[in-house]
Motif scaffolding. Structure first.
Motif, PDB file in Angstrom:
ATOM      1  N   ALA A 231     -10.448  -2.554 -20.140  1.00 35.17           N
ATOM      2  CA  ALA A 231     -11.253  -3.299 -19.167  1.00 35.17           C
ATOM      3  C   ALA A 231     -10.525  -4.568 -18.729  1.00 35.17           C
ATOM      4  CB  ALA A 231     -12.616  -3.645 -19.763  1.00 35.17           C
ATOM      5  N   ALA A 232      -9.883  -5.238 -19.685  1.00 35.49           N
ATOM      6  CA  ALA A 232      -9.122  -6.445 -19.353  1.00 35.49           C
ATOM      7  C   ALA A 232      -7.987  -6.121 -18.389  1.00 35.49           C
ATOM      8  CB  ALA A 232      -8.574  -7.085 -20.621  1.00 35.49           C
ATOM      9  N   LEU A 233      -7.315  -5.003 -18.612  1.00 34.49           N
ATOM     10  CA  LEU A 233      -6.212  -4.621 -17.736  1.00 34.49           C
ATOM     11  C   LEU A 233      -6.712  -4.196 -16.357  1.00 34.49           C
ATOM     12  CD1 LEU A 233      -3.978  -2.642 -20.252  1.00 34.49           C
ATOM     13  CD2 LEU A 233      -3.676  -4.980 -19.432  1.00 34.49           C
ATOM     14  N   ARG A 234      -7.833  -3.506 -16.302  1.00 39.38           N
ATOM     15  CA  ARG A 234      -8.363  -3.104 -14.998  1.00 39.38           C
ATOM     16  C   ARG A 234      -8.781  -4.311 -14.159  1.00 39.38           C
ATOM     17  NH1 ARG A 234     -10.934   0.813 -18.195  1.00 39.38           N
ATOM     18  NH2 ARG A 234     -12.955  -0.243 -18.020  1.00 39.38           N
ATOM     19  N   SER A 235      -9.122  -5.408 -14.832  1.00 44.17           N
ATOM     20  CA  SER A 235      -9.535  -6.610 -14.088  1.00 44.17           C
ATOM     21  C   SER A 235      -8.394  -7.202 -13.271  1.00 44.17           C
ATOM     22  CB  SER A 235     -10.076  -7.674 -15.053  1.00 44.17           C
ATOM     23  OG  SER A 235      -9.025  -8.257 -15.821  1.00 44.17           O
ATOM     24  N   GLY A 236      -7.162  -6.787 -13.546  1.00 43.64           N
ATOM     25  CA  GLY A 236      -6.021  -7.302 -12.809  1.00 43.64           C
ATOM     26  C   GLY A 236      -5.695  -6.531 -11.551  1.00 43.64           C
ATOM     27  N   THR A 237      -6.435  -5.469 -11.265  1.00 44.21           N
ATOM     28  CA  THR A 237      -6.151  -4.648 -10.086  1.00 44.21           C
ATOM     29  C   THR A 237      -6.251  -5.476  -8.808  1.00 44.21           C
ATOM     30  OG1 THR A 237      -7.000  -2.673 -11.204  1.00 44.21           O
ATOM     31  CG2 THR A 237      -6.817  -2.588  -8.793  1.00 44.21           C
ATOM     32  N   ARG A 239      -4.746  -8.174  -8.064  1.00 42.99           N
ATOM     33  CA  ARG A 239      -4.565  -9.616  -8.227  1.00 42.99           C
ATOM     34  C   ARG A 239      -3.095  -9.938  -8.461  1.00 42.99           C
ATOM     35  NH1 ARG A 239      -9.116 -11.446 -12.435  1.00 42.99           N
ATOM     36  NH2 ARG A 239      -8.333 -13.525 -11.851  1.00 42.99           N
ATOM     37  N   GLU A 240      -2.729 -11.197  -8.248  1.00 35.12           N
ATOM     38  CA  GLU A 240      -1.329 -11.582  -8.327  1.00 35.12           C
ATOM     39  C   GLU A 240      -0.812 -11.461  -9.758  1.00 35.12           C
ATOM     40  OE1 GLU A 240       1.324 -15.551  -7.422  1.00 35.12           O
ATOM     41  OE2 GLU A 240      -0.307 -15.063  -6.039  1.00 35.12           O
ATOM     42  N   PRO A 241       0.341 -10.826  -9.941  1.00 33.15           N
ATOM     43  CA  PRO A 241       0.877 -10.634 -11.298  1.00 33.15           C
ATOM     44  C   PRO A 241       1.037 -11.940 -12.066  1.00 33.15           C
ATOM     45  CG  PRO A 241       2.071  -9.286  -9.723  1.00 33.15           C
ATOM     46  CD  PRO A 241       1.175 -10.182  -8.916  1.00 33.15           C
ATOM     47  N   GLY A 242       0.675 -11.894 -13.329  1.00 26.63           N
ATOM     48  CA  GLY A 242       0.842 -13.044 -14.214  1.00 26.63           C
ATOM     49  C   GLY A 242      -0.260 -14.063 -14.159  1.00 26.63           C
ATOM     50  N   ASP A 268      10.332  -7.566 -12.333  1.00 31.15           N
ATOM     51  CA  ASP A 268       9.938  -6.957 -13.609  1.00 31.15           C
ATOM     52  C   ASP A 268       8.472  -7.234 -13.924  1.00 31.15           C
ATOM     53  OD1 ASP A 268      12.398  -5.777 -14.287  1.00 31.15           O
ATOM     54  OD2 ASP A 268      13.173  -7.684 -15.016  1.00 31.15           O
ATOM     55  N   LEU A 269       8.059  -8.471 -13.745  1.00 33.88           N
ATOM     56  CA  LEU A 269       6.675  -8.833 -14.045  1.00 33.88           C
ATOM     57  C   LEU A 269       5.713  -8.120 -13.103  1.00 33.88           C
ATOM     58  CD1 LEU A 269       4.667 -10.574 -15.647  1.00 33.88           C
ATOM     59  CD2 LEU A 269       5.008 -12.371 -13.946  1.00 33.88           C
ATOM     60  N   ALA A 270       6.053  -8.090 -11.807  1.00 32.65           N
ATOM     61  CA  ALA A 270       5.178  -7.432 -10.833  1.00 32.65           C
ATOM     62  C   ALA A 270       5.052  -5.947 -11.135  1.00 32.65           C
ATOM     63  CB  ALA A 270       5.728  -7.642  -9.426  1.00 32.65           C
ATOM     64  N   ALA A 271       6.169  -5.305 -11.506  1.00 32.52           N
ATOM     65  CA  ALA A 271       6.131  -3.875 -11.808  1.00 32.52           C
ATOM     66  C   ALA A 271       5.305  -3.597 -13.060  1.00 32.52           C
ATOM     67  CB  ALA A 271       7.557  -3.349 -11.987  1.00 32.52           C
ATOM     68  N   GLU A 272       5.469  -4.426 -14.100  1.00 31.90           N
ATOM     69  CA  GLU A 272       4.692  -4.216 -15.317  1.00 31.90           C
ATOM     70  C   GLU A 272       3.208  -4.438 -15.057  1.00 31.90           C
ATOM     71  OE1 GLU A 272       4.808  -5.534 -20.002  1.00 31.90           O
ATOM     72  OE2 GLU A 272       4.990  -7.090 -18.472  1.00 31.90           O
ATOM     73  N   HIS A 273       2.884  -5.461 -14.285  1.00 31.29           N
ATOM     74  CA  HIS A 273       1.485  -5.741 -13.964  1.00 31.29           C
ATOM     75  C   HIS A 273       0.835  -4.529 -13.292  1.00 31.29           C
ATOM     76  CE1 HIS A 273      -1.988  -8.046 -12.361  1.00 31.29           C
ATOM     77  NE2 HIS A 273      -1.811  -7.291 -11.284  1.00 31.29           N
ATOM     78  N   THR A 274       1.492  -3.979 -12.280  1.00 28.45           N
ATOM     79  CA  THR A 274       0.932  -2.825 -11.570  1.00 28.45           C
ATOM     80  C   THR A 274       0.824  -1.624 -12.494  1.00 28.45           C
ATOM     81  OG1 THR A 274       1.868  -3.613  -9.479  1.00 28.45           O
ATOM     82  CG2 THR A 274       1.247  -1.293  -9.602  1.00 28.45           C
ATOM     83  N   ALA A 275       1.856  -1.377 -13.303  1.00 29.77           N
ATOM     84  CA  ALA A 275       1.817  -0.238 -14.219  1.00 29.77           C
ATOM     85  C   ALA A 275       0.687  -0.376 -15.243  1.00 29.77           C
ATOM     86  CB  ALA A 275       3.163  -0.099 -14.931  1.00 29.77           C
ATOM     87  N   LEU A 276       0.462  -1.582 -15.735  1.00 27.29           N
ATOM     88  CA  LEU A 276      -0.627  -1.807 -16.688  1.00 27.29           C
ATOM     89  C   LEU A 276      -1.991  -1.511 -16.075  1.00 27.29           C
ATOM     90  CD1 LEU A 276       0.577  -5.104 -18.422  1.00 27.29           C
ATOM     91  CD2 LEU A 276       0.200  -2.911 -19.564  1.00 27.29           C
ATOM     92  N   THR A 277      -2.202  -1.982 -14.851  1.00 25.58           N
ATOM     93  CA  THR A 277      -3.500  -1.754 -14.212  1.00 25.58           C
ATOM     94  C   THR A 277      -3.702  -0.273 -13.909  1.00 25.58           C
ATOM     95  OG1 THR A 277      -2.600  -2.240 -12.007  1.00 25.58           O
ATOM     96  CG2 THR A 277      -3.559  -4.076 -13.230  1.00 25.58           C
ATOM     97  N   LEU A 278      -2.639   0.417 -13.512  1.00 26.46           N
ATOM     98  CA  LEU A 278      -2.742   1.852 -13.244  1.00 26.46           C
ATOM     99  C   LEU A 278      -3.001   2.621 -14.535  1.00 26.46           C
ATOM    100  CD1 LEU A 278       0.219   2.246 -10.717  1.00 26.46           C
ATOM    101  CD2 LEU A 278      -2.219   2.499 -10.185  1.00 26.46           C
ATOM    102  N   ASP A 333       7.788   0.167   0.696  1.00 19.58           N
ATOM    103  CA  ASP A 333       8.127  -0.845  -0.291  1.00 19.58           C
ATOM    104  C   ASP A 333       7.261  -0.649  -1.531  1.00 19.58           C
ATOM    105  OD1 ASP A 333       5.599  -1.962   0.344  1.00 19.58           O
ATOM    106  OD2 ASP A 333       6.498  -3.264   1.862  1.00 19.58           O
ATOM    107  N   ALA A 334       7.488  -1.490  -2.539  1.00 21.44           N
ATOM    108  CA  ALA A 334       6.774  -1.345  -3.805  1.00 21.44           C
ATOM    109  C   ALA A 334       5.279  -1.586  -3.646  1.00 21.44           C
ATOM    110  CB  ALA A 334       7.362  -2.302  -4.846  1.00 21.44           C
ATOM    111  N   ASP A 335       4.893  -2.486  -2.757  1.00 23.64           N
ATOM    112  CA  ASP A 335       3.466  -2.748  -2.546  1.00 23.64           C
ATOM    113  C   ASP A 335       2.761  -1.518  -1.979  1.00 23.64           C
ATOM    114  OD1 ASP A 335       3.634  -5.313  -3.502  1.00 23.64           O
ATOM    115  OD2 ASP A 335       3.869  -6.241  -1.532  1.00 23.64           O
TER     116      ASP A 335
END
Length: 391
Positions: A231-237, A239-242, A268-278, A333-335
């Motif tokens: 649930a904590a990770l889904r809350s980042g969908t 939103r700006e990484p970090g 790296d941070l942006a990619a990990e953030h997106t992967a975590l939320t997914l 692009d990645a976005d």
């Protein structure tokens, strides 16, 4: 203090001719020690420290005894509203007064951000990791400056008790930015500092390597905390990484400490953030781990199409999935890739088909990296082959 081996030199920053009061206090103490006198604050500093504590919870500009310690000037411009920098300095001064009270050494420690201070507090024995994270996250989710200050007033005495200092010049800048557009950089810097693994000792390298494994690799379905973590990770969908405090404990991105201190937003941070939320969206409701090494988006899409055909949805369903997957492959692009993945992953969730999140993070990291101009083409070709091989 436990943060440095020696008290650093205190100088005015570029563009300033006079030290802030917390910098003056640190220099005052340092000068006494260097001159061979008893290392203590002068009467001038001690008297003003008492005034700072009396100013706690009082409105900026209403306590005459604090006016002499302000360094942000007030101009008679006919405006009744105090400048944001003046208000931020007031709060910084009172927090410094609380922190310095009864401390044997200066608590103003340059280059020790709030995230770093909380990391040091977590590594101590006074509080559990959960207790430290609860306090840091509470501060990070404050809706306005006044709420943030209330949380910090409860946190800085804990830092004092643990002998941990704080860069109050940095905190002043962060309080100034809190109600403005730069809050995200402040948040990211706190989170990155707090999750900084540092440089492991040689004997700890093996365990440090295990700790750096991505969350989706170490995730344990059915564990008592798994639901809350997802649930904590889904809350980042979206939103700006970090900047999502609830996600900070789950980041594993490696980054130079100076970049962490600045709150740098890296690929790296942006990619990990997106992967975590997914992953969090993909994993929910499943009792087995949805991270499956080797299952590229192409393989997963092919398996999904084959499953749709087997479920009597026929060639039309297969064709629809192929079109949808084709749109994903054309992401510029990645976005855009992340946007298509956010609609693709729920389909995999419903079908119970896994996905290689290590591969996905790499794709998100390099898809539009100017230093890897052929990366996207390579992924498109491999994933397209995987799709048709899995039908």
């Amino acid at each position: 203090m436990t943060t440095t081996s020696s008290t650093p030199s205190i100088r005015p920053a570029a563009g300033r001719t006079r030290l802030f009061f917390w910098e003056e206090a640190a220099r005052d103490w340092q000068s006494a020690r260097e001159e061979g006198r008893r290392a203590e604050f002068s009467e001038y500093v001690a008297r003003n420290l008492r005034a700072l504590r009396e100013g706690v919870n009082r409105e900026a500009g209403t306590d005459p005894s604090l006016r002499s310690v302000h360094r942000v000037p007030l101009w008679d411009d006919g405006c009744d509203r105090l400048p944001d920098r003046y208000v931020a300095e007031h709060h910084t001064l009172t927090l410094f007064g609380l922190h310095q009270h009864a401390a044997s050494e200066p608590v103003h420690q340059p280059d020790v951000g709030l995230g770093t201070a909380c990391l040091l507090l977590r590594r101590g024995e006074a509080l559990t990791q959960a207790a430290v994270e609860r306090r840091l996250i509470a501060a990070a989710t404050a809706q306005d400056l006044n709420e943030l200050v209330q949380h910090l007033q409860r946190l800085v005495p804990l830092l004092r008790q643990a002998g941990i200092g704080l860069d109050y010049t940095r905190l002043f800048r962060e309080l100034t930015a809190w109600d403005g557009p730069d809050r995200n950089r402040v948040l990211r810097s706190w989170g990155l500092q707090y999750t900084d693994p540092g440089t492991p000792a040689p004997e700890d390298e093996e365990s440090a390597g295990r700790e750096r494994a991505p969350y989706w690799v170490t995730f344990e379905p059915g564990s008592p905390d798994s639901g809350a973590e997802l649930a904590a990770l889904r809350s980042g969908t979206g939103r700006e990484p970090g900047t999502v405090a609830a996600m900070w404990p789950f980041h594993r991105t490696r980054m130079a400490s100076q970049w962490r201190s600045k709150g740098s937003l890296t690929r790296d941070l942006a990619a990990e953030h997106t992967a975590l939320t997914l992953f969090a969206r993909h994993q929910q409701t499943h009792d087995r781990r949805m991270h499956l090494a080797g299952n590229s988006p192409g393989t997963a899409a092919g398996l999904l199409a084959r499953k749709a055909a087997a479920d009597s949805e026929g060639k039309a369903a297969t064709a629809a999935l192929e079109r949808r997957f084709g749109v994903l492959l054309t992401s510029a692009d990645a976005d855009e890739l992340a946007m298509h993945l956010r609609s693709f992953v729920p389909l995999l969730n419903r079908a119970g088909i896994g996905l290689d999140y290590d591969l996905l993070r790499t794709a998100l990291r390099t898809w539009d990296d100017p230093r890897r101009p052929d990366a996207a083409t390579g992924f498109r070709q491999r994933w397209d082959r995987d799709f048709h091989a899995s039908l």
